[in-house]
Scaffold this motif. Structure first.
Motif, short mmCIF file in Angstrom:
data_model
loop_
_atom_site.label_atom_id
_atom_site.label_comp_id
_atom_site.label_asym_id
_atom_site.label_seq_id
_atom_site.Cartn_x
_atom_site.Cartn_y
_atom_site.Cartn_z
N ASP A 1 84.48 51.84 -21.74
CA ASP A 1 85.73 51.58 -22.47
C ASP A 1 86.77 52.67 -22.22
OD1 ASP A 1 84.42 53.49 -23.97
OD2 ASP A 1 84.42 52.33 -25.84
N SER B 1 90.22 51.73 -20.44
CA SER B 1 91.43 51.84 -21.24
C SER B 1 92.41 52.86 -20.66
CB SER B 1 91.10 52.13 -22.70
OG SER B 1 90.40 53.33 -22.86
N SER C 1 96.02 51.73 -19.40
CA SER C 1 97.17 52.16 -20.20
C SER C 1 98.20 52.87 -19.32
CB SER C 1 96.71 53.06 -21.35
OG SER C 1 97.80 53.43 -22.15
N ILE D 1 93.29 52.51 -31.02
CA ILE D 1 94.07 53.06 -29.92
C ILE D 1 94.44 54.49 -30.26
CG2 ILE D 1 96.34 52.90 -28.80
CD1 ILE D 1 96.08 49.85 -29.02
N ASP E 1 86.03 43.27 -23.04
CA ASP E 1 87.00 43.90 -22.14
C ASP E 1 88.37 43.22 -22.21
OD1 ASP E 1 86.19 41.62 -20.80
OD2 ASP E 1 85.54 42.65 -18.99
N LEU F 1 90.02 44.27 -25.60
CA LEU F 1 90.38 45.68 -25.52
C LEU F 1 91.60 45.88 -24.63
CD1 LEU F 1 89.25 48.55 -26.30
CD2 LEU F 1 88.28 48.62 -24.00
N SER F 2 91.55 45.26 -23.45
CA SER F 2 92.60 45.55 -22.48
C SER F 2 93.93 44.91 -22.87
CB SER F 2 92.17 45.13 -21.07
OG SER F 2 91.89 43.76 -20.98
N LEU G 1 95.48 46.84 -25.88
CA LEU G 1 95.90 48.17 -25.45
C LEU G 1 97.12 48.11 -24.54
CD1 LEU G 1 95.52 51.23 -24.99
CD2 LEU G 1 93.95 50.62 -23.13
N SER G 2 97.12 47.19 -23.60
CA SER G 2 98.21 47.14 -22.63
C SER G 2 99.53 46.82 -23.32
CB SER G 2 97.90 46.10 -21.54
OG SER G 2 98.92 46.09 -20.57
N ASP H 1 94.05 55.72 -25.00
CA ASP H 1 92.75 55.10 -24.76
C ASP H 1 92.46 54.14 -25.90
OD1 ASP H 1 91.60 56.44 -26.95
OD2 ASP H 1 90.77 58.03 -25.70
N ALA H 2 91.38 53.40 -25.77
CA ALA H 2 91.05 52.42 -26.80
C ALA H 2 89.55 52.15 -26.79
CB ALA H 2 91.82 51.11 -26.56
N ARG H 3 89.08 51.76 -27.93
CA ARG H 3 87.67 51.35 -28.05
C ARG H 3 87.59 50.19 -29.03
NH1 ARG H 3 85.27 56.70 -29.61
NH2 ARG H 3 87.24 57.34 -28.67
#
Lengths: 273, 273, 273, 273
Positions: free
Chosen positions: C94, C98, C102, D28, D94, D97-98, D101-102, D133-135
């Motif tokens: 992750d 990420s 990003s 994030i 994924d 998350l993506s 975040l994006s 970042d992100a989780r």
């Protein structure tokens, strides 16, 4: 259908396919075998019956899972390596783990009396169910797989050297187990060899190979099969092991091929290492 | 240390802890049991010895894994549910899966002769190693867990109704298995009940509960333990089950169900331990 | 500390390290870019400004993540391959996913006006936030990584050939988009080339390489670094690429491909940095 | 098709669906924001422009992902909680998350000048791309989700109290940052409040709520929607939040907190949308 109301619970199941083109290694390990072997009067430091039973179980696994190319075991553990291209159960982790482990486990009980006898024959009856745990590890390259096997074999060697020395000074030297532990604390390999030799006249090098190096099963292929494979994928471990024959190495050892049947692959009894 | 050169291979192992605060369910399933039961002359449609053996194995598992709160089995499968707060093996998936499965598997072979006898006693010798697969499924809520158990029980019912009808028209009606299959194709529950009753005088409802509904093991706790728990976490399934019983037994106990409980769907025949 | 009461929630986080010694590939893909490119008046079938912006973002990513050895992009997607031994963020899936995503995403907005200008300059203002998705795929061998890159490049070619033909018969041939779609249905590569050539005088082979083959960034290393690496691990992709160039540049460098290299499929137009 | 030869590489992709019926939380976090905020002359200890920009980005995310029910942010981090039943992208980790975040990342750059202005207007130009970042963390129960949010809010409080005291004794007390760090080492909450009050006349309690408690976005539903939902699933967090408001707004709405709600810990300054 009455069932449909509850069937949504299937959605909570997850599949877990393992990365393709990697060596899948299943390692099985005895649970609580210190107690189990004490209870069943295993000879110390090694009981050949126990090792032969483990080897028998491993052979059953290899007969059932034909994509396993090599298996290595010592003490109460066994590792099985599938070839890179293996597609057993679509590489589902839980399915592979559970089926290999379950077959190994039931074989251990099923074949117990073949190696340990039972009460009628003056043998050792199985008094309690044994059990094993298992895990799967992936290795992307042949080099890593070889190092994995070497790691387990070095572990076998270190443990066996210690145990041989430990049980000799207990059984022949008359020390208690606490005294023996104390005596060996901090000793090096050569110290232990020296104790064995000078005090008990034992040359460690002459001890049976199966105790010092463990056991290995290698799936062999016939010349015909090999030719067929050559035209496909040359870099499989099979061929590589093949190549090493005629050499004098330590580690994974030379093996003569002859059979051409499915079971022929499993070279009868366990070869020395 | 000689070993250190190879030890890097340990880095390839992965841990796989399961999400905390969820019910972990291990489901074990016989592999190739159609052949296995034919080979060992299991009675059709149900062999009480086989079910009792499965129940015995399940009990061994529950005795060994004290965080399992409920187990349900029928035919050649068994499900074990751990309580939400279970911390066995730090909730490592492969460790839990393998240890539960291995113990169940070895128990099956170990206790075989207790239920099937052996050749000397005119019983059925175990001729071949059985094996099982296993998976773990997570359920976040008690409702989902209950629906999971209901799903398995409805499955038991549907299969048993079909099998009872199928084997009756084969064994008593003289049809071949192909003819029986054809005869039952597309029939509904009431059609099958009608066949059983009008042609063979069998009232499906009077068939043993263990065949119709499967078996269930529930972990009971004493009043004392319950009080201790009350002060901690009230919403555990344990208490809910306990409420229905007010029994004072510790650990696993026989249980009669009243039909008005939270898990009322699970009315299987509760066997002695 | 007041915080400790709630801190147990950290236990629900899971780490997800990726298998060591495999190539980690992050593929980034534009979300809803058909609408996004229409809204921002991208030229059809290709807008060089958009590709240059994507390339710029990719360069930013490669500057920041020094274990990326190669990046390939076309249209609204970009793939980044880390070397096998990469240890970025301890290979946490992750975190890698990420952070790469990003940085790529923010760069796209940050550098937009550098390539598209803005309203003041008669350029195209950014009217709406773009966004991208991303995934990580592992490849155990260099061969698989090369095939992955080839797969993306073939995809680029197929799409570009179609789009070039499609937009030519719309823009120059006067067909509606529906008519164009119908016209091209079922045509082969050579049919499309024939349409372009015979009807519009366009030789597809003369179209800019960046449109036909996409873009590629390769990390170069200096002779000095190469020597240092040689003494360590000879089989890294870096060296293979380096061999083809004998260039002395450090880090990211422009590269002209000769077609006889190990990664010869990747003949995209290499852009300046 | 030319592509098929390489397409096997798709097999290496893995899907990673998240457990159903759990709260999925995307957190994030700014990367290297100490440097980033220094470079861009953020006011210390808090820059309202930065917080408003973060809140704006969070709002964009909530508008785009309609299954997010609550979002909480402070400093350079933001958490988004999806409802238990969310099925966005089939719960692929994924992908979720993506995409979240994006969009957050690009919004930060896109809306920068709205809050910070630019050089022309005497504002602060964006000089460098930020990144995050992100989780994803799963929470099985509403209680755990609430504790998660409380954990983040307590963290906000602790950091803000420290930072407020630290920057006051630097900015108003004339200490260097090193001296300030030393001075505060080992102090308790009341010590810091005392320093602020007795030495600088600052009552910590009067500091803006947004600094002390962070920001929160809650998705509101109309009475009509609520009725529709009531007939389906009563236990969703949505209804619980709704109860506190009786508001009829659809979608995201400003919300004043009363301190007696279910999420009473979350008393941040709720900003306009």
């Amino acid at each position: 259908m009455a069932n449909s109301k509850f069937e949504y619970v299937k959605k909570f199941e997850h599949s877990n396919p393992l990365l393709p083109s990697t060596y899948m290694v299943v390692r099985i390990d005895g649970r609580g075998f210190t107690n189990f072997t004490n209870l069943h009067n295993f000879e110390k430091p090694n009981d050949i019956r126990g090792l032969q039973l483990m080897n028998k179980c491993a052979k059953e696994v290899m007969k059932s899972f034909t994509e396993i190319i090599i298996a290595y075991g010592d003490s109460d553990e066994y590792s099985f390596a599938f070839k890179k291209s293996a597609n057993v159960f679509n590489r589902r982790e839980d399915k592979i783990l559970s089926c290999v482990l379950s077959l190994f486990s039931t074989s251990y009980v099923f074949f117990w009396s073949k190696y340990f006898g039972d009460t009628n024959t003056g043998g050792q009856k199985l008094l309690k169910v044994p059990s094993f745990d298992a895990r799967i590890v992936l290795y992307p390259s042949l080099e890593d797989l070889q190092n994995y096997l070497s790691w387990r074999q070095v572990d076998c060697h270190i443990n066996n050297q210690y145990n041989t020395c430990f049980w000799t000074i207990v059984q022949k030297g008359g020390l208690s187990t606490e005294q023996a532990q104390k005596r060996l604390k901090g000793t090096l390999t050569k110290d232990k060899n020296e104790i064995l030799f000078s005090e008990f006249g034992i040359n460690y090098n002459t001890i049976d190979e199966i105790f010092k190096r463990g056991s290995i099963w290698i799936r062999m292929i016939s010349k015909k099969e090999m030719k067929q494979q050559k035209s496909r994928k040359p870099q499989e471990i099979k061929e590589q092991i093949q190549q090493r024959n005629q050499s004098e190495q330590i580690n994974l050892e030379e093996e003569k091929k002859n059979g051409d049947s499915d079971v022929q692959d499993l070279k009868g009894d366990i070869i020395d290492m």
